[in-house]
Design an enzyme around this catalytic site. Structure first.
Site, PDB file in Angstrom:
ATOM      1  N   ASP A 255       3.991   2.403   4.735  1.00  0.00           N
ATOM      2  CA  ASP A 255       3.122   0.953   5.347  1.00  0.00           C
ATOM      3  C   ASP A 255       1.651   1.809   4.669  1.00  0.00           C
ATOM      4  O   ASP A 255       1.129   2.549   4.792  1.00  0.00           O
ATOM      5  CB  ASP A 255       2.723   0.304   6.290  1.00  0.00           C
ATOM      6  CG  ASP A 255       1.514  -0.174   6.510  1.00  0.00           C
ATOM      7  OD1 ASP A 255       1.980  -1.828   6.373  1.00  0.00           O
ATOM      8  OD2 ASP A 255       1.247  -0.774   7.531  1.00  0.00           O
ATOM      9  N   ASN A 263      -8.425  -5.783  -1.167  1.00  0.00           N
ATOM     10  CA  ASN A 263      -8.295  -7.050  -1.148  1.00  0.00           C
ATOM     11  C   ASN A 263      -9.529  -8.076  -1.105  1.00  0.00           C
ATOM     12  O   ASN A 263      -9.657  -8.797  -1.995  1.00  0.00           O
ATOM     13  CB  ASN A 263      -7.305  -7.904  -0.785  1.00  0.00           C
ATOM     14  CG  ASN A 263      -5.749  -7.660  -1.132  1.00  0.00           C
ATOM     15  OD1 ASN A 263      -5.352  -7.724  -2.156  1.00  0.00           O
ATOM     16  ND2 ASN A 263      -4.548  -7.916  -0.725  1.00  0.00           N
ATOM     17  N   HIS A 268      -7.463 -10.147  -5.049  1.00  0.00           N
ATOM     18  CA  HIS A 268      -6.389 -10.667  -4.783  1.00  0.00           C
ATOM     19  C   HIS A 268      -5.489  -9.752  -5.868  1.00  0.00           C
ATOM     20  O   HIS A 268      -4.393  -9.340  -6.270  1.00  0.00           O
ATOM     21  CB  HIS A 268      -5.386 -11.586  -4.710  1.00  0.00           C
ATOM     22  CG  HIS A 268      -5.940 -11.439  -3.104  1.00  0.00           C
ATOM     23  ND1 HIS A 268      -4.654 -11.281  -1.922  1.00  0.00           N
ATOM     24  CD2 HIS A 268      -6.438 -12.691  -2.516  1.00  0.00           C
ATOM     25  CE1 HIS A 268      -5.372 -11.748  -1.419  1.00  0.00           C
ATOM     26  NE2 HIS A 268      -6.370 -12.895  -0.749  1.00  0.00           N
ATOM     27  N   ASP A 272      -3.195  -6.215  -6.256  1.00  0.00           N
ATOM     28  CA  ASP A 272      -1.486  -6.271  -6.726  1.00  0.00           C
ATOM     29  C   ASP A 272      -1.298  -5.111  -7.920  1.00  0.00           C
ATOM     30  O   ASP A 272      -0.821  -4.897  -7.826  1.00  0.00           O
ATOM     31  CB  ASP A 272      -1.404  -8.101  -7.596  1.00  0.00           C
ATOM     32  CG  ASP A 272      -1.048  -9.138  -7.089  1.00  0.00           C
ATOM     33  OD1 ASP A 272      -1.272  -8.779  -5.458  1.00  0.00           O
ATOM     34  OD2 ASP A 272      -1.690 -10.443  -7.338  1.00  0.00           O
ATOM     35  N   ASP A 298       2.181  -4.672   2.264  1.00  0.00           N
ATOM     36  CA  ASP A 298       2.172  -3.555   1.469  1.00  0.00           C
ATOM     37  C   ASP A 298       2.764  -3.229   2.519  1.00  0.00           C
ATOM     38  O   ASP A 298       2.498  -1.637   2.745  1.00  0.00           O
ATOM     39  CB  ASP A 298       0.475  -2.906   1.859  1.00  0.00           C
ATOM     40  CG  ASP A 298      -0.161  -3.585   3.278  1.00  0.00           C
ATOM     41  OD1 ASP A 298       0.728  -3.828   4.184  1.00  0.00           O
ATOM     42  OD2 ASP A 298      -1.028  -2.796   3.870  1.00  0.00           O
TER      43      ASP A 298
END
Length: 397
Positions: A255, A263, A268, A272, A298
């Site tokens: 993680d 973000n 975003h 990405d 994530d």
């Protein structure tokens, strides 16, 4: 498609490769599937064999001369050998061995040549019954040739030319000028059927591409190209669930630390792009035999057959270290994030994916609760550096 479950060898000889060429930019797996189709449709194959042998026998019985007897003998020999080669190929394919594909393809061409030779003999014999029977047989075989060899349109054209072409060659020797019309009929028929075979083959390849793309999309994350949850589940079932006895597997749960800030700060699209870069690093860090997946947001998972704790320690440390190195986005932003890792082992912590995910998630939670950027493996209850790991968890570093 018949034969799709078995894997037949691709042809190796130049002439046979030319015969079955599927065109440029066709993936090897589709080429293999097309070759498999040539070994299928067994009812059509059996019907063609019985028809050609029966017709040649009846004609040789009606006109018992050496040329017709030799034709009948050739048909019997060719069909028997084809059946033996087909049986051997399917048997070897079932055992995962190489198959005599080149010989099988050339025998098909030889069979078509035999039908054409018999048609020529029958038309020039002067017996209209024999000529009609031979021509009907040849025309009927063309249908089987087209349906059975749709995976190789060039081979379809060659076999049709060998089967019906002799009708044109025989026309000048028949005392019926009307037969000369075959010089117009046969080339037109050959052209139209070959074009149809190419169009059918193109549709088939397009369909196979779409099926494979859909199957890929169903099991892969569209953003990163890694496996998704469905792909992860399939990989687990293939590697462990189907044969759990004596098998060991590690599930590595990763993680990202601080991803939400990316973000919120950069948008975003930047998030990405960062996930794609993380996926590239992850793919480079794991072995080819391992399965890397993004299961949402994530969160990433790796299935690995490395199960020695020393190996897992090195891998966990390396994942934390390499994933945490700074990233440079195309937008020019330099971003630094962290990574926390939890690891569970099968069958130690469960024999199904849900149990392993829960154990690895608990280990991951422990890593985050102790300051993040750590790797923790679910295990016994040893002491951690600076404190206790809590029940069932071991800190790797």
């Amino acid at each position: 498609m018949s034969g799709a479950a078995l894997r037949f060898s691709l042809p190796r000889w130049r002439v046979t490769r030319w015969l079955v060429d599927a065109g440029p930019d066709v993936p090897s797996e589709i080429r293999t599937a097309l070759i498999g189709s040539l070994f299928g449709t067994l009812p059509i194959f059996a019907g063609g064999v019985l028809n050609s042998v029966a017709v040649s026998f009846l004609i040789a019985w009606r006109i018992p001369t050496l040329p017709f007897q030799l034709w009948c003998a050739f048909e019997v020999l060719c069909c028997v050998v084809r059946l033996l080669v087909l049986s051997s190929a399917r048997s070897r394919a079932e055992r995962g061995l190489s198959t005599p594909t080149d010989i099988y393809l050339l025998l098909g061409v030889a069979w078509a040549s035999g039908i054409g030779a018999g048609t020529f003999l029958s038309l020039t014999s002067g017996d209209w019954v024999v000529g009609a029977l031979a021509c009907l047989s040849a025309a009927a075989m063309v249908g089987g040739i087209c349906f059975r060899n749709f995976g190789a349109p060039r081979m379809v054209g060659v076999m049709i030319a060998l089967t019906l072409g002799p009708c044109c060659l025989a026309a000048p020797f028949v005392d019926q000028p009307i037969m000369l019309v075959t010089f117009m009929q046969i080339p037109f028929y050959l052209f139209s059927m070959t074009v149809a075979a190419y169009k059918l083959n193109a549709m088939l390849i397009s369909t196979m591409r779409a099926e494979r793309e859909n199957a890929f999309h169903a099991r892969h994350d569209m953003l990163t190209g890694l496996s998704n949850r469905a792909g992860l589940s399939r990989a687990f079932s293939t590697r462990f669930a189907a044969a759990p006895e004596g098998r060991r597997l590690a599930l590595i749960y990763l993680d990202l630390d601080g991803f939400k800030i990316v973000n919120d700060s950069y948008g975003h699209m930047a998030g990405d792009a960062l996930l794609q870069l993380v996926a590239e690093r992850l793919r480079a860090l794991v072995r080819n035999a391992d399965t890397a997946a993004r299961i949402g947001g994530d969160e990433f998972v790796v299935l690995s057959e490395q199960t020695e704790r020393a190996q897992l320690q090195k891998l966990g440390d390396r994942l934390v270290r390499e994933i945490s190195k700074p990233y440079e986005l195309d937008s020019g932003h330099h971003i630094a994030i962290g990574a926390s890792v939890g690891i569970a082992l099968a069958p130690d912590h469960g024999t199904d994916l849900a149990a392993l995910m829960n154990a690895a998630d608990a280990a991951l939670y422990e890593a985050k609760s102790r300051g993040k950027a750590l790797c923790v493996i679910a295990g016994q209850n040893p002491l951690l550096e600076g404190g206790s790991a809590g029940p069932g968890l071991q800190r790797l570093h």
